[in-house]
Design a protein around this motif. Structure first.
Motif, PDB file in Angstrom:
ATOM      1  N   ALA A  63       0.802  -1.223   0.000  1.00  0.00           N
ATOM      2  CA  ALA A  63       0.000   0.000   0.000  1.00  0.00           C
ATOM      3  C   ALA A  63       0.838   1.278   0.000  1.00  0.00           C
ATOM      4  CB  ALA A  63      -0.926   0.008   1.218  1.00  0.00           C
ATOM      5  N   ASN A  64       2.135   1.174   0.275  1.00  0.00           N
ATOM      6  CA  ASN A  64       2.947   2.381   0.416  1.00  0.00           C
ATOM      7  C   ASN A  64       4.182   2.303  -0.484  1.00  0.00           C
ATOM      8  OD1 ASN A  64       1.630   3.861   2.820  1.00  0.00           O
ATOM      9  ND2 ASN A  64       1.838   1.759   3.552  1.00  0.00           N
ATOM     10  N   PRO A  65       4.532   3.417  -1.142  1.00  0.00           N
ATOM     11  CA  PRO A  65       5.651   3.428  -2.097  1.00  0.00           C
ATOM     12  C   PRO A  65       6.998   3.553  -1.386  1.00  0.00           C
ATOM     13  CG  PRO A  65       4.654   5.593  -2.004  1.00  0.00           C
ATOM     14  CD  PRO A  65       3.817   4.704  -1.111  1.00  0.00           C
ATOM     15  N   LEU A  66       7.405   2.511  -0.684  1.00  0.00           N
ATOM     16  CA  LEU A  66       8.658   2.544   0.041  1.00  0.00           C
ATOM     17  C   LEU A  66       9.842   2.479  -0.927  1.00  0.00           C
ATOM     18  CD1 LEU A  66       7.952  -0.024   2.940  1.00  0.00           C
ATOM     19  CD2 LEU A  66       7.526   2.445   2.921  1.00  0.00           C
ATOM     20  N   SER A  67      10.860   3.260  -0.605  1.00  0.00           N
ATOM     21  CA  SER A  67      12.096   3.138  -1.371  1.00  0.00           C
ATOM     22  C   SER A  67      12.781   1.842  -0.988  1.00  0.00           C
ATOM     23  CB  SER A  67      13.013   4.321  -1.063  1.00  0.00           C
ATOM     24  OG  SER A  67      13.473   4.245   0.284  1.00  0.00           O
ATOM     25  N   ALA A  68      13.799   1.461  -1.752  1.00  0.00           N
ATOM     26  CA  ALA A  68      14.533   0.234  -1.435  1.00  0.00           C
ATOM     27  C   ALA A  68      15.176   0.343  -0.054  1.00  0.00           C
ATOM     28  CB  ALA A  68      15.590  -0.034  -2.504  1.00  0.00           C
ATOM     29  N   GLN A  69      15.683   1.523   0.274  1.00  0.00           N
ATOM     30  CA  GLN A  69      16.310   1.726   1.588  1.00  0.00           C
ATOM     31  C   GLN A  69      15.275   1.618   2.705  1.00  0.00           C
ATOM     32  OE1 GLN A  69      18.408   5.438   1.966  1.00  0.00           O
ATOM     33  NE2 GLN A  69      19.120   4.999   4.045  1.00  0.00           N
ATOM     34  N   GLU A  70      14.119   2.224   2.495  1.00  0.00           N
ATOM     35  CA  GLU A  70      13.058   2.160   3.507  1.00  0.00           C
ATOM     36  C   GLU A  70      12.559   0.735   3.680  1.00  0.00           C
ATOM     37  OE1 GLU A  70      10.976   6.564   3.059  1.00  0.00           O
ATOM     38  OE2 GLU A  70      10.423   4.951   1.676  1.00  0.00           O
ATOM     39  N   ALA A  71      12.345   0.038   2.569  1.00  0.00           N
ATOM     40  CA  ALA A  71      11.879  -1.345   2.640  1.00  0.00           C
ATOM     41  C   ALA A  71      12.878  -2.220   3.375  1.00  0.00           C
ATOM     42  CB  ALA A  71      11.624  -1.884   1.238  1.00  0.00           C
ATOM     43  N   GLY A  72      14.163  -1.980   3.129  1.00  0.00           N
ATOM     44  CA  GLY A  72      15.181  -2.763   3.807  1.00  0.00           C
ATOM     45  C   GLY A  72      15.208  -2.503   5.303  1.00  0.00           C
ATOM     46  N   ALA A  73      15.092  -1.227   5.707  1.00  0.00           N
ATOM     47  CA  ALA A  73      15.084  -0.879   7.133  1.00  0.00           C
ATOM     48  C   ALA A  73      13.882  -1.489   7.826  1.00  0.00           C
ATOM     49  CB  ALA A  73      15.089   0.638   7.292  1.00  0.00           C
ATOM     50  N   LEU A  74      12.731  -1.437   7.155  1.00  0.00           N
ATOM     51  CA  LEU A  74      11.523  -2.004   7.746  1.00  0.00           C
ATOM     52  C   LEU A  74      11.654  -3.516   7.886  1.00  0.00           C
ATOM     53  CD1 LEU A  74       8.619  -1.681   8.769  1.00  0.00           C
ATOM     54  CD2 LEU A  74       7.840  -1.878   6.393  1.00  0.00           C
ATOM     55  N   GLN A  75      12.141  -4.174   6.857  1.00  0.00           N
ATOM     56  CA  GLN A  75      12.272  -5.630   6.914  1.00  0.00           C
ATOM     57  C   GLN A  75      13.239  -6.045   8.010  1.00  0.00           C
ATOM     58  OE1 GLN A  75      10.527  -8.123   4.996  1.00  0.00           O
ATOM     59  NE2 GLN A  75      11.365  -9.147   6.809  1.00  0.00           N
ATOM     60  N   GLN A  76      14.339  -5.325   8.155  1.00  0.00           N
ATOM     61  CA  GLN A  76      15.304  -5.654   9.199  1.00  0.00           C
ATOM     62  C   GLN A  76      14.692  -5.472  10.588  1.00  0.00           C
ATOM     63  OE1 GLN A  76      19.012  -3.573   8.641  1.00  0.00           O
ATOM     64  NE2 GLN A  76      19.125  -4.121   6.474  1.00  0.00           N
TER      65      GLN A  76
END
Length: 323
Positions: A63-76
């Protein structure tokens, strides 16, 4: 016999207001609520919720346009929460309780966890996710929390004195004399929803906690701070005397019923029909169905002033379902 349980409960809950016992006298001191919608407290529960419900993480990312960096931080961060906290209970785990206390020391608008009494890895993940949480989730979640607070405060201002008096009379104990902290979060991630030790954490985004139910859940959770203690002790004494383990759910069943009944009566005096939380979500039709005849036969007469509390408790304990 099982089909009779909902009938017994409905009869007790839906009794006409003019047939109900007189309203309990106003409490000597009104309980005060210290409401909070804190960024870090919400971020912590946001990550716990995603770690315990992987499908919600997938939905959030879609639902949200996360950048690759944001997606990585969230997943971690979610991976860290899953490995360290997902199998632990927010209420009973000492480490999670300590995290909650540390986050409670922060101002509601604080976004940097550094300097709080948090383990460095946890603080690091909170700090890394804070910007994306602020951008994609916090505005709506904070708005939902604040809307819940406004609605609950308005209901409390009009009906709280009557609700508090009914609960104190039914449970035989008063509410805390100092303000009770109530933290609103969008969702706790905990199956049961809200949880309380010396402060309450309530999920504003859960539909079953909204509307008129906000008043009941506010008082139900606050009653956990101290108001249920005498009832728990009395039931525990009877269980011990009966040779049964002190793990009966009876006290919690009675708390749900008593608080729901107090809210039903308070709203009913304004002509408002209300279906208590435990009934609306089916608690009394499922695991707690065997307790319903005990409520109708013993606890409701106590609430109506037709019998004594000790007598009611003794009879209920003696007729609990087999272990």
């Amino acid at each position: 016999m099982r089909q009779l349980f909902p009938v017994l409960l409905a009869a007790a809950l839906a009794a006409p207001v003019d047939a109900a016992p007189p309203a309990a006298s106003a409490p000597g001191q009104r309980v005060q609520f210290a409401f909070h919608s804190g960024f870090l407290m919400n971020l912590h529960h946001f990550l716990y919720n995603l770690a315990t419900h992987p499908e919600r993480l997938a939905a959030f990312r879609q639902a949200n346009p996360l950048s690759a960096q944001e997606a990585g931080a969230l997943q971690q961060a979610v991976t860290f929460y899953h490995a360290n906290y997902a199998e632990r209970d927010l209420l009973f785990d000492k480490d999670l309780a300590a995290i909650k206390r540390a986050l409670s020391a922060a101002a509601d608008d604080r976004r940097d966890p550094q300097g709080l009494a948090l383990a460095p890895p946890l603080a690091g993940h909170l700090r890394a996710v804070a910007p994306l949480y602020a951008a994609y989730a916090w505005p709506a979640q904070d708005a939902g929390n604040r809307a819940w607070i406004r609605a609950a405060a308005a209901l409390d201002a009009r009906y709280g004195a009557a609700v508090q008096a009914g609960i104190e009379k039914g449970l035989g104990a008063g509410f805390p004399r100092t303000p009770v902290r109530v933290d609103l979060v969008a969702e706790t991630g905990k199956r049961q929803g809200a949880y309380t030790d010396l402060q309450a954490v309530i999920p504003s985004g859960r539909p079953s906690y909204q509307g008129l139910a906000a008043l009941e859940m506010l008082y139900h959770e606050t009653a956990h701070v101290q108001t249920t203690e005498p009832l728990e002790a009395k039931i525990g004494t009877r269980l011990k005397a009966a040779g049964r383990p002190d793990d009966s759910e009876l006290w919690h069943v009675l708390q749900f019923y008593t608080v729901g009944r107090a809210v039903t009566l308070a709203l009913g005096r304004d002509g408002i029909a209300y279906r208590p939380y435990a009934d609306s979500v089916g608690l009394f039709r499922g695991h707690w169905a065997p307790f319903v005849p005990l409520i109708a036969a013993d606890w409701q007469p106590w609430l109506d002033g037709k019998t004594g509390e000790d007598e009611a408790i003794a009879h209920m304990v003696a007729h609990l379902p087999p272990e």
